[in-house]
Write an enzyme that holds these catalytic residues in place. Structure first.
Site, mmCIF file in Angstrom:
data_model
loop_
_atom_site.group_PDB
_atom_site.id
_atom_site.type_symbol
_atom_site.label_atom_id
_atom_site.label_comp_id
_atom_site.label_asym_id
_atom_site.label_seq_id
_atom_site.Cartn_x
_atom_site.Cartn_y
_atom_site.Cartn_z
ATOM 1 N N HIS A 23 37.978 -24.151 23.372
ATOM 2 C CA HIS A 23 38.467 -25.172 22.538
ATOM 3 C C HIS A 23 39.801 -25.943 22.955
ATOM 4 O O HIS A 23 40.538 -24.932 23.602
ATOM 5 C CB HIS A 23 38.742 -24.434 21.142
ATOM 6 C CG HIS A 23 38.854 -25.481 20.268
ATOM 7 N ND1 HIS A 23 40.129 -26.162 19.869
ATOM 8 C CD2 HIS A 23 38.013 -25.883 18.896
ATOM 9 C CE1 HIS A 23 40.019 -27.001 18.731
ATOM 10 N NE2 HIS A 23 38.725 -26.582 18.325
ATOM 11 N N ASP A 46 40.853 -15.690 21.248
ATOM 12 C CA ASP A 46 40.726 -16.756 20.001
ATOM 13 C C ASP A 46 39.492 -16.373 19.378
ATOM 14 O O ASP A 46 38.275 -16.243 19.865
ATOM 15 C CB ASP A 46 40.459 -18.224 20.845
ATOM 16 C CG ASP A 46 40.097 -19.230 19.906
ATOM 17 O OD1 ASP A 46 39.803 -18.862 18.654
ATOM 18 O OD2 ASP A 46 40.097 -20.591 20.173
ATOM 19 N N GLN A 102 35.806 -18.377 15.986
ATOM 20 C CA GLN A 102 34.330 -18.383 15.652
ATOM 21 C C GLN A 102 33.884 -16.871 15.665
ATOM 22 O O GLN A 102 32.579 -16.729 15.587
ATOM 23 C CB GLN A 102 33.408 -18.881 16.647
ATOM 24 C CG GLN A 102 34.186 -20.750 16.771
ATOM 25 C CD GLN A 102 33.737 -21.416 15.305
ATOM 26 O OE1 GLN A 102 32.754 -20.855 14.576
ATOM 27 N NE2 GLN A 102 34.107 -22.667 15.327
ATOM 28 N N CYS A 118 35.925 -30.572 20.482
ATOM 29 C CA CYS A 118 37.069 -30.135 20.937
ATOM 30 C C CYS A 118 36.990 -29.340 22.329
ATOM 31 O O CYS A 118 37.829 -28.520 22.340
ATOM 32 C CB CYS A 118 37.889 -29.632 19.965
ATOM 33 S SG CYS A 118 38.361 -30.618 18.495
ATOM 34 N N LYS A 163 37.747 -21.189 8.313
ATOM 35 C CA LYS A 163 36.424 -20.946 8.969
ATOM 36 C C LYS A 163 35.707 -19.470 8.347
ATOM 37 O O LYS A 163 34.688 -19.086 8.803
ATOM 38 C CB LYS A 163 36.505 -20.899 10.427
ATOM 39 C CG LYS A 163 36.802 -22.238 10.795
ATOM 40 C CD LYS A 163 36.821 -22.450 12.486
ATOM 41 C CE LYS A 163 37.230 -23.795 13.036
ATOM 42 N NZ LYS A 163 37.508 -23.853 14.417
#
Ligand SMILES: *Cc1c(COP(=O)(O)O)cnc(C)c1O
Length: 417
Positions: free
Chosen positions: A133, A209, A212, A375, A235
């Protein structure tokens, strides 16, 4: 009609019951019941989260850590209880290893800026992947420019998976590795532990990261042995404006503070200011109390359903979605075709139709997807495409909604093709 019934029977979670917890799912769009497939951008919030935040403002709103008075103490306890829930959810060794930020983006910026300031020098490398991202690219480019360091990239193959054959070589001269657990653009689940172990063999710390990942998979920071982990509340069925940075105590203690202000200090004078202990050293200013309480409630909600049950149900839905989409003429799936290597996201193109046009016609049928580069422009460059249509799922997504998506795509393709 495909075998959506079998899927419903095999499921341990009662999805129809879960859907009742999310009032927004009853919305109609242009006369159609909403099919919300933009969960990778943000998930909807269950009533329990909204209520926890409302209760906070109605009954205990007060600034934390500052007052001797009753409400301030109650608010502080509630805020810190949110932190404890997060620490338990990701299995961090210490609660003070959980720092509140504004989101994944700020968490990564914090590490890039503070780590970079202290540990990066001219000629050093930062290793990221080709499927990041922008939030996990740009902060590293900024600090690299400041320090005359360089950003190196782990390439990806046609299937949307990282090419790790030369990992040892890619790690040469690297001071920190940063990559995503699950790609927001492709849904690829990356072999996090393999990469972390390889980096650690060379003494290199890793930032993961997990924006997700935390809503789809079990994420255990001790098992992963990861040094830093970032994710966003919004999220994970929680409120917007709040994020988490997990860091190993030893690393957080080594980093200089990020922002200066209230709360992050012990004593302030014009001669010398001393910084507060973890986690407050990294939490300058009045924090998002209601947000932390809301995220705590979101985690309670997820834990009640069970992240493993969520994963199992979503995996089954992914199998169904990949199968259903494969039956559409001219549909090209971008990324892994094996559902075991994917979480939450399907990205695709149909014939020569521009993703935006397809997205617009789906919207007219009440189906919310995202179109564009998500992104993650370097991925689109890798495939030489302008972008994709992305349908992303959550715990409340049903096989019937996947059917609606498929029918919607067929209808749009007929109009546009
Ligand atoms: C959404 C996302 C981000 C950025 O999160 P924000 O909430 O916008 O700060 C970073 N990385 C991945 C993989 C994401 O999906």
């Amino acid at each position: 009609m495909p075998d959506s019934l079998t899927i419903a029977e095999g499921r341990k979670l009662d999805i129809q019951k879960i859907r009742k917890d999310f009032p927004i799912l009853e919305t109609t769009v242009y006369g159609h019941p909403l099919v919300y497939l933009d969960n990778a951008a943000t998930t909807q919030k269950p009533k329990a989260v909204l209520k926890a935040m409302d209760d906070y403002y109605v009954t205990i709103n007060s600034n934390v850590h500052r007052g001797v008075h009753h409400l301030s103490q109650v608010a502080t306890d509630a805020y810190e209880a949110g932190r404890k829930k997060i620490a338990a959810y990701i299995n961090s060794r210490h609660t003070h290893e959980v720092i509140f930020t504004r989101g994944t983006t700020e968490s990564i910026n914090l590490v890039a800026a503070c780590f970079g300031k202290k540990f990066l020098a001219a000629g050093d490398y930062i290793l990221v992947s080709a499927m990041e991202h922008h939030s996990n690219i740009v902060p590293w480019q900024m600090i690299a420019e400041e320090k005359a360091a360089k950003v190196r990239v782990i390439p990806i193959d046609e299937k949307g998976e990282l090419i790790l054959d030369n990992l040892e070589k890619l790690l040469e001269g690297v001071k920190i590795v940063a990559f995503n657990y699950v790609s927001n653009a492709l849904g690829t689940i990356n072999p996090a532990k393999t990469i972390i172990d390889a980096a650690h063999r060379q003494g290199i710390p890793v930032l993961l990261d997990a924006a997700q990942a935390v809503q789809h998979l079990t994420v255990d920071v001790q098992d992963l042995d990861v040094d830093f982990l970032a994710f966003s509340s919004h999220k994970l069925y929680g409120p917007t404006g709040l994020g988490v940075l997990y860091g190993k105590e030893e690393w957080l203690n080594k980093l200089p503070p990020y922002q200066g202000g209230g709360e992050m200090i012990k004593t302030v004078s014009f001669e010398k200011t001393t910084y507060n202990d973890l986690p407050y050293k990294f939490e300058a200013g009045t924090p998002d109390m209601a947000g932390a309480i809301g995220l705590g409630a979101a985690i309670d909600y997820v834990q009640q359903l069970g992240i493993e049950q969520i994963h199992a149900a979503e995996h089954e839905l992914m199998v169904y979605a990949l199968d259903t989409l494969a039956g559409i003429d001219g549909l090209r799936l971008i990324g892994a075709t094996d559902a075991r290597h994917r979480a939450g996201v399907v990205s695709f193109l149909v014939g020569n139709i521009h993703p935006f046009d397809l997205g617009e016609l789906l919207d007219k049928q009440g189906i919310a997807v995202r179109t564009g580069h998500h992104c993650a422009q370097p991925i689109m460059d890798r495939y030489c495409i302008p972008g994709t249509v992305r349908a992303s799922m959550a715990v409340y997504t049903t096989p019937e909604e996947i059917d609606r998506l498929a029918a919607g795509i067929r209808k749009a393709a007929k109009l546009l093709g």
